[in-house]
Structures are given as C-alpha cells and as structure tokens.
Design an enzyme around this catalytic site. Sequence first.
Site, PDB file in Angstrom:
ATOM      1  N   ASP A   1     -65.114  29.664 -12.721  1.00  0.00           N
ATOM      2  CA  ASP A   1     -66.552  29.944 -12.757  1.00  0.00           C
ATOM      3  C   ASP A   1     -67.377  28.765 -13.263  1.00  0.00           C
ATOM      4  O   ASP A   1     -68.389  28.408 -12.663  1.00  0.00           O
ATOM      5  CB  ASP A   1     -66.837  31.175 -13.628  1.00  0.00           C
TER       6      ASP A   1
ATOM      7  N   ARG B   1     -68.244  32.194 -30.425  1.00  0.00           N
ATOM      8  CA  ARG B   1     -69.469  32.070 -29.637  1.00  0.00           C
ATOM      9  C   ARG B   1     -70.656  31.503 -30.401  1.00  0.00           C
ATOM     10  O   ARG B   1     -71.347  30.620 -29.891  1.00  0.00           O
ATOM     11  CB  ARG B   1     -69.832  33.401 -28.970  1.00  0.00           C
TER      12      ARG B   1
ATOM     13  N   ASP C   1     -69.826  38.400 -24.510  1.00  0.00           N
ATOM     14  CA  ASP C   1     -70.033  36.976 -24.758  1.00  0.00           C
ATOM     15  C   ASP C   1     -71.413  36.499 -24.315  1.00  0.00           C
ATOM     16  O   ASP C   1     -72.030  35.661 -24.971  1.00  0.00           O
ATOM     17  CB  ASP C   1     -68.930  36.157 -24.080  1.00  0.00           C
TER      18      ASP C   1
ATOM     19  N   SER D   1     -57.614  37.920 -17.230  1.00  0.00           N
ATOM     20  CA  SER D   1     -58.676  37.055 -17.742  1.00  0.00           C
ATOM     21  C   SER D   1     -58.364  36.795 -19.207  1.00  0.00           C
ATOM     22  O   SER D   1     -58.113  37.724 -19.978  1.00  0.00           O
ATOM     23  CB  SER D   1     -60.026  37.759 -17.587  1.00  0.00           C
TER      24      SER D   1
HETATM   25  N1  ARG Z   1     -63.456  41.900 -26.018  1.00  0.00           N
HETATM   26  C1  ARG Z   1     -63.379  40.702 -26.764  1.00  0.00           C
HETATM   27  C2  ARG Z   1     -64.715  40.339 -27.336  1.00  0.00           C
HETATM   28  O1  ARG Z   1     -65.678  40.868 -26.935  1.00  0.00           O
HETATM   29  C3  ARG Z   1     -62.750  39.581 -25.976  1.00  0.00           C
HETATM   30  C4  ARG Z   1     -63.620  38.927 -24.983  1.00  0.00           C
HETATM   31  C5  ARG Z   1     -62.885  37.900 -24.217  1.00  0.00           C
HETATM   32  N2  ARG Z   1     -63.817  37.064 -23.539  1.00  0.00           N
HETATM   33  C6  ARG Z   1     -63.602  36.517 -22.352  1.00  0.00           C
HETATM   34  N3  ARG Z   1     -64.574  35.789 -21.852  1.00  0.00           N
HETATM   35  N4  ARG Z   1     -62.516  36.708 -21.671  1.00  0.00           N
HETATM   36  O2  ARG Z   1     -64.831  39.534 -28.196  1.00  0.00           O
END
Ligand code: ARG
Length: 417
Positions: A14, A94, A123, A174
């Site tokens: 992406d 983040r 995110d 992912s």
């Molecule tokens: N569910 C977790 C969170 O919100 C993991 C997110 C993983 N992020 C990703 N872009 N694959 O922090």
Amino acid sequence: MSEKVVLAYSGGLDTSVAIKWLKENYGLDVIAVNIDVGNERDFSAVRQKALDIGAIKALVIDAKDLFVKYFIFPALQANALYEGQYPLATALTRPLMAKLLVDVAVEEGASAVAHGCTGKGNDQVRFDVSINALAPDLKIIAPAREWGMTREETIDYAKRNNIPIPVTVSSPYSIDECLWGKAIECGALEDPWTEPPEDAFTWTKSPDQAPDKPQYIEIGFEEGTPVTIDGQELSGITLIQQLNEIAGKHGIGRIDHIENRVVGIKSREIYEAPAATVLLQAHQALEAMTLSKDQLRFKQKVAQEYADLIYNGLWFSQLNRDLSVYILSSQRYVTGTVRMKLFKGHSNIVGRKSPKSLYNLSLATYDKGDQFDQSASAGFIHLFGLPLKTQAQVQLLADKEGPLSIMAPKEEEEDQE
Ligand code: ARG
C-alpha cells in the site's frame, strides 16, 4: 516546484503504491520516511525501494531508543493492557511515528503528511488525531482510505507502474511488528472459531514444541524499569529483544482476543508479545510486594484509563500527562528482583525480593518469631463487623423470606393448562 508530502513508508504494497498515487492524484512530491521501532527489516533496501518508485527523498529513522524510553517503559510501569489482554504494541508506536513525521514535514517544508492506513482500523485514528494535535496546519492524506481499490486492484496498479510487489503480499496475514509485540490479522484468523494456524506465529514456538525443561530467569527492576536479566545490566532495547527471544522460545506471549476497535467494530486479533507478557507479569509481582493495598487498587484504575487513552490515540492529551505523573511517582520504590519459571507457554512467578518490600515475615509468619498481636484481632473484628451486624438486624434478619432469599433461583412456574 511541487509541494511535498511526508509519507510514513513501510515498504509494503500500500505505501509503495501510495508513492506513485500521491504524485498522480495530488501532484505531490513524496518524502518517504521509514521509522524503525524494532520491526527488523532491511532498512537500506526499503529506502532504496522508495527512491526507485519515485520518492524524491527517503529517510530511515531509528526510533527504538525513543520508543523504549518514552512509550514502552511508561506503559509497562502503568501495567497498560487494553481490555486486560493487549499490551498495546502497535498502538504505542503511532504517536511516536506521528511526532517524527511532523518533525520531518516541518524540516522539509512539506504541506502534507500521508500514511498507509485503511478506513477500518485504529491506526488511522491514532495517526490523524496525533498529527492534527501536533500540527493543525498540515494536511493529512490517507491514500488507502481514499483510493477505493481492492487488494487485487492495488496489485494491478503496482504491476502497471512497475512497483515491485513485496513477497509479503502472498502471506495470508496482515502483520505489524515492533519491539513490544507483533499483531497478526486477516486470513483464517477472521473466523473467531478457528484456531490460529501455526504459520501465523513467528516470534513464539508452539508450546508443545517448546523445550521439555523449564528455564529460570531473574529480572531486576529499578524504580519500575527493568534493568537486568540474571544480574546482567542491559539497555532497554537489548533487554526487550532478549526476552522476546527467551520467552518466545518457551512459547510464551500468544494472545487471542476479540477486541473493541475505536471505530466501533469488534475484531479478532492475534498477538505475539513474549517480552511484554513476561515483563508485565514480573512488574506486577514486584508492585504487589512494594506498593500498599490502596496504591494497588487505585493504580489498577489508572492502568485501565491509560490503556484506553493509548488505544484510542489520545497520547498527546493532558490526561496522559496527568496520569504519567502519577504513574512515575508510584514507581519510586518498585525496585527489586523477580524470579520466573518459563515452561511450555507459561511463565510463573516463583520468587521476588526488594529492598523496599512491604512484606514483613515477622508479621506474616505462623512459625517462631511471630510478632503479630493476635489478641488485637478480636477487638478489630468487633468494630470492622459492626456496620454489617447493625444492618443485618434491622433489615436482613427482619426479612421474612430469610437471608438467602435474594439468591434463591426462581421456582419454576407450573404449566397452567
Ligand atoms: N488491533 C491492534 C491495534 O489496534 C493491531 C493493529 C495492527 N495494525 C496494522 N496496521 N496491522 O493496535
């Protein structure tokens, strides 16, 4: 000269496509920034890839030290676990990334910041909210939230534009990794009844493949921060890396959780967090020995607030600053050593000691040397039980159904036919 956008670049499909797409759709020159938070990768290859695709500049920022010091250790000191399960690995990265992206944008005179998040996850919330808080004038672009391409179409777009397709595209999952843990989503994991296939895990051995002999480790803490393993002083980064290794080898730190996302959906999340699991457990064991009952009770509430605010992307809030002061203050005497036994997917606390321990053997013992004045207990119990006794006499015992009636299951009604 075109305006510039600073893109959080991972090297994945992406964000690689985004380099071209941002130029094509917004006419922006892309500065790709790859941030190292302990997600081991070949960073120079990732950097070169960004340039090959067309970024005008590509930076790699080693943020591991900042991540440990300002994010992981405070979260550990707080015992932050989202919904009692998730040690908040991704969520902690983040705000740090947002801060670094904003710094680069200011330095480079960029007018926008971009990230690769889709419109369904947490995110995007964390990035947008943090960037907005730090630099309200910067435009935020989330290509994957806007372009409306399916995964297949994104791959086609990449092929048409000679963008190399990362090998990870063939992975059914992912993945997001940092020092504090790995998040695994998608594929077979979306069925909450399906046991995660073994190939979802890369940091941890399957507990049934783990060594047949337990391993003992000692973790030393100073004011709530882990500083040694088996007496050996280590930097924060090394200590976490070593524990990921050691505990992972014993199959420790697999988490399977139905999680409430900020955007209102429940999602099934798999995590591997060996170091986080062991350190949170050890830290809490040391707190149990060095904090008072009232501190422990109150701190649990703080931990939940703190975990929620981190999860929800509100790192740069004043509430965070307020809670951080409390958390730090609470750690003053959380110094000592915790002994753990690692074995086939489990870590158990088997010993703890502290120069500031509140555990007093001469009060606790049933053996010789007991200094606890047992004769004082009768008077204490008399006063402690007084409100209960008073209430029982006036209310509970006066109730004609008797003291157990409220718990009694409803008698089944006879069928009236
Ligand atoms: N569910 C977790 C969170 O919100 C993991 C997110 C993983 N992020 C990703 N872009 N694959 O922090």
